[in-house]
Design an enzyme around this catalytic site. Structure first.
Site, PDB file in Angstrom:
ATOM      1  N   CYS A  73       0.803  -1.233   0.000  1.00 32.52           N
ATOM      2  CA  CYS A  73       0.000   0.000   0.000  1.00 32.52           C
ATOM      3  C   CYS A  73       0.833   1.279   0.000  1.00 32.52           C
ATOM      4  O   CYS A  73       0.286   2.371   0.051  1.00 32.52           O
ATOM      5  CB  CYS A  73      -0.954   0.013   1.187  1.00 32.52           C
ATOM      6  N   CYS A  79      13.020  -7.946  12.180  1.00 37.23           N
ATOM      7  CA  CYS A  79      13.629  -8.790  11.149  1.00 37.23           C
ATOM      8  C   CYS A  79      12.602  -8.950  10.029  1.00 37.23           C
ATOM      9  O   CYS A  79      11.592  -9.637  10.204  1.00 37.23           O
ATOM     10  CB  CYS A  79      13.998 -10.137  11.776  1.00 37.23           C
TER      11      CYS A  79
END
Length: 159
Positions: free
Chosen positions: A80, A148
């Site tokens: 998005c 991560c």
């Protein structure tokens, strides 16, 4: 033995709808500002991007060119285009995935992830629900967090 085999087969077949239902989930649970149908997501994402972002998969360690990119800029959600992470918060964790010690304010959402027989914190885009990766508590100061992330979930925009 035949009855046992038949019972085992029936039990396994009962799991097929559960697997299909799980595969049909689209990222994190809940209502998001930006929603798309499965067909729309598949049209805009590669197979790997879809597997990671919409089915909470993981890319292979060391496969993302974003892991070793340290240019000034901002990392956006591939789903998005929401700005998620600043390059100022990026560091080399040695894991093979792009890592950050914090996200931009109000950029991500989190939820508990109990896959792999352990409790982890999954992070996703707060606007479209796309899976980004996981947050661990072995990162650097000042937060001690290691976000991560899967590079395929991100788009880098240079400053």
């Amino acid at each position: 033995m035949r009855r046992r085999d038949m019972m085992l087969g029936a039990g396994l077949m009962a799991l097929v709808p559960l697997r299909a239902a799980r595969a049909a989930t689209t990222g994190a649970e809940g209502g998001f500002e930006i929603t798309r149908s499965e067909a729309e997501w598949r049209a805009m994402l590669s197979d790997l991007e879809y597997a990671v972002m919409r089915e909470e998969g993981t890319e292979r360690a060391g496969s993302s060119p974003l892991d070793k990119l340290y240019d000034d800029g901002v990392y956006h959600c591939r789903g998005c285009d929401l700005p998620l992470y600043s390059s100022a918060h990026k560091y080399d964790s040695g894991t093979g995935w792009p890592s950050f010690w914090q996200a931009l304010p109000e950029a991500i959402g989190t939820k508990s992830d109990r896959k792999l027989f352990m409790l982890r914190t999954e992070c996703h885009c707060r606007r479209c629900g796309s899976h980004l990766g996981h947050i661990f508590d072995d990162g650097p100061k000042p937060t001690g967090a290691r976000h991560c992330l899967n590079g395929v979930s991100l788009v880098f925009r240079a400053a």
